[in-house]
Motif scaffolding. Structure first.
Motif, PDB file in Angstrom:
ATOM      1  N   ASP A 143       0.837  -1.197   0.000  1.00 16.47           N
ATOM      2  CA  ASP A 143       0.000   0.000   0.000  1.00 16.47           C
ATOM      3  C   ASP A 143       0.875   1.251   0.000  1.00 16.47           C
ATOM      4  OD1 ASP A 143      -2.206  -1.656   0.167  1.00 16.47           O
ATOM      5  OD2 ASP A 143      -2.352  -1.504   2.354  1.00 16.47           O
ATOM      6  N   TYR A 150      -6.131   7.010  -1.854  1.00 10.63           N
ATOM      7  CA  TYR A 150      -6.621   5.636  -1.954  1.00 10.63           C
ATOM      8  C   TYR A 150      -5.466   4.636  -2.037  1.00 10.63           C
ATOM      9  CZ  TYR A 150     -11.543   6.819  -2.207  1.00 10.63           C
ATOM     10  OH  TYR A 150     -12.818   7.235  -1.882  1.00 10.63           O
ATOM     11  N   SER A 186      -2.560   4.984  -0.405  1.00 11.44           N
ATOM     12  CA  SER A 186      -2.041   4.839   0.954  1.00 11.44           C
ATOM     13  C   SER A 186      -2.948   3.982   1.826  1.00 11.44           C
ATOM     14  CB  SER A 186      -1.854   6.215   1.596  1.00 11.44           C
ATOM     15  OG  SER A 186      -3.097   6.854   1.807  1.00 11.44           O
ATOM     16  N   GLU A 187      -4.249   3.955   1.497  1.00 13.23           N
ATOM     17  CA  GLU A 187      -5.202   3.160   2.272  1.00 13.23           C
ATOM     18  C   GLU A 187      -5.465   1.785   1.668  1.00 13.23           C
ATOM     19  OE1 GLU A 187      -6.438   4.126   5.255  1.00 13.23           O
ATOM     20  OE2 GLU A 187      -5.054   5.803   5.010  1.00 13.23           O
ATOM     21  N   GLY A 208     -10.630  10.148  10.966  1.00  8.49           N
ATOM     22  CA  GLY A 208      -9.294   9.584  10.805  1.00  8.49           C
ATOM     23  C   GLY A 208      -8.593   9.489  12.144  1.00  8.49           C
ATOM     24  N   ARG A 255      -4.717   6.537  10.223  1.00  6.65           N
ATOM     25  CA  ARG A 255      -5.275   6.265   8.903  1.00  6.65           C
ATOM     26  C   ARG A 255      -6.252   7.379   8.521  1.00  6.65           C
ATOM     27  NH1 ARG A 255      -4.435   0.861   7.314  1.00  6.65           N
ATOM     28  NH2 ARG A 255      -5.984   1.182   5.682  1.00  6.65           N
TER      29      ARG A 255
END
Length: 511
Positions: A118, A251, A253-254, A282, A288
């Motif tokens: 990710d 998106y 990174s998540e 968050g 996150r």
């Protein structure tokens, strides 16, 4: 012997360079991993050992020390498997090649396969900004990484493939750059033409989409609030290249790209009303992004608004006002972007029938007051458009007369948004809703009749300074939809009708 290779790290959306140093020395066999490794990183040594042995390379029976620098930042991801292995192989003499300038990212399987990770896009973007050009990454991340220009991305599927290249036994070709496809058409399986009646509400949606304004719908169950909200993405303008990269970065990174190289349409997030404040804003032990960030450059739809926890709704104040949310934790401070359109829907009371033309409300005055008080005044003040959504009559349903299609509405929205973007481009803004007070005074010019109407409305409705600014921005959008430079009285009169619910529902003394 010692060696070092480059890798990257990620904290929130902020990437940084990591140097992986390896030292192989005489002494009792040991494998020490230092530099604030998290649990997933500590387990790397077992994956590295198995991967080396299963690729036919003897694991060195020596004292091994791996350092991850900078050593004062916690490392949490298995992305360091590959750079640790390469640094160790170089320190033990398996690799002779000069590794200076090469960046390695990837998780290892026990058999030497390179697995996807990710956050590849924000890490490569930061690496590019730091002057790095050569990146060795998992083949599954190649499409996502190849949208960046000016760097060499080498997709790797197996460790043996990379080792063969580093030993000079074979060649690797960088992935071909991929060009972003702009102006993507939205999925029109849901079309505004399917909504019978509700022409005033659809006009409010058009204004909201053209100016990036927040919108609240209040009405009984079954009046079409959710149906309308789910059609908002079909009239939104396409994202610019910069907006597309911003959303894809989030998106990535998540881990929410689902195999797609980049996000093509504006996000539409619709969390359940049981969502926690942390999931909405968050945070967490490993920080996150929340729903307000996942909806960046798109829409956050909160259905059954009054059923959300009050402390969850209160966290929306800062992101709605500032376009970003800052999270402070013991591990550090992270800022996430949150330029979004907030679309909300709620019933007028607990039973839902307050103001219904055919059904009787069974709630007491105190129950209605308690229900509506779940929406705080400061949050309501940040919502530009407030729309009363009443049930459609039988005659209207029977006739089934279709109004404007989503394509027609989107065409008008794109034209109005283009006018605003041209006006605001030098300020780095993309829509009227983002204008600060200083720009409102500059760009929201009114004629005399409009000024007189605004003055009367300000005194009669008891508007706050924030509400007055929002009213001017709404009028500016209404004028843009007419392709007019000057805000006229008709523009002000139209948007004033979308501020009346303060009096009808939310003025407590009238309940």
């Amino acid at each position: 012997m010692t060696s070092s290779v480059l890798s990257m790290g990620l904290f929130g959306l902020n990437a940084y360079c990591v140097t992986v140093e390896a030292d192989v020395s005489s002494g009792l066999p040991a494998f020490d991993l230092v530099g604030l490794p998290g649990t997933a990183v500590k387990e790397s040594k077992d994956r590295v050992r198995a991967a080396l042995q299963n690729c036919g390379i003897d694991f060195p029976h020596s004292h091994i020390t791996i350092n991850l620098a900078p050593a004062d930042i916690q490392k949490e991801s298995p992305i360091y498997d590959l750079p640790i292995l390469i640094a160790l192989a170089a320190a033990s003499g398996e690799i002779k090649k000069d590794l200076k300038g090469y960046v390695f990212l990837g998780e290892l399987s026990l058999f030497g396969e390179i697995r996807a990770i990710d956050g590849i896009l924000p890490m490569l973007m930061q690496g590019k900004n730091s002057g790095l050009t050569d990146f060795f990454i998992p083949v599954s991340n190649a499409a996502e990484a190849s949208i960046l220009e000016g760097i060499n991305v080498y997709p790797i599927s197996h460790l043996s493939q990379l080792l063969s290249f580093l030993r000079g036994e074979s060649e690797l070709k960088p992935a071909e750059p991929m060009h972003l496809c702009l102006n993507n058409e939205p999925d029109n399986c849901n079309d505004f033409s399917e909504v019978v009646g509700q022409e005033q509400v659809k006009r409010a949606f058009e204004i909201a989409a053209a100016g990036g304004h927040n919108l609240l719908m209040v009405g009984p169950p079954g009046s079409g609030k959710s149906m309308l909200a789910k059609r908002m993405p079909t009239i939104l303008p396409p994202m610019t290249k910069e907006e597309m990269l911003e959303v894809t970065k989030i998106y990535s990174s998540e881990g929410l790209l689902d195999g797609e190289p980049y996000v093509t349409t504006r996000p539409f997030r619709s969390p359940h009303h049981t969502i926690s404040p942390v999931a909405l804003a968050g945070g967490g032990k490993k920080i996150r992004a929340g729903e307000v960030t996942l909806a960046h450059n798109g829409v956050l739809f909160l259905d059954e608004l009054a059923e959300f926890a009050k402390n969850a709704l209160d966290v929306l104040r800062q992101p709605l006002e500032d376009g970003k949310i800052t999270i402070n934790r013991a591990s550090g401070v992270v800022s996430f972007p949150s330029k979004l359109m907030l679309i909300c829907a709620m019933n007028p009371c607990k039973c839902g029938n307050l103001g219904h033309p055919y059904k009787k409300c069974t709630c007491s005055a105190s129950e209605v007051k308690s229900y509506l008080s779940r929406i705080s005044g400061p949050l309501l003040d940040r919502i530009d458009l407030q729309v009363d959504v009443m049930p459609v009559s039988f005659d209207a349903l029977e006739k089934g007369r279709a109004g404007s299609t989503s394509a027609e509405m989107r065409k008008r929205v794109i034209k109005a948004r283009g006018i605003a973007q041209k006006r605001l481009a030098k300020h780095g803004l993309t829509c009227n809703a983002q204008m600060p007070h200083a720009l409102i005074k500059e760009y929201c010019k009114t004629d005399k009749a409009a000024t007189d109407l605004l003055k009367s409305a300000f005194n009669a409705m008891g508007l706050t300074a924030r509400s007055f600014d929002k009213l001017l921005k709404l009028a500016r959008t209404a004028a843009d939809l007419r392709d007019s430079d000057i805000i006229e009285a008709a523009d002000v009169a139209e948007v004033l009708q979308y501020r009346m619910l303060d009096k009808k529902y939310f003025e407590r003394k009238n309940i």
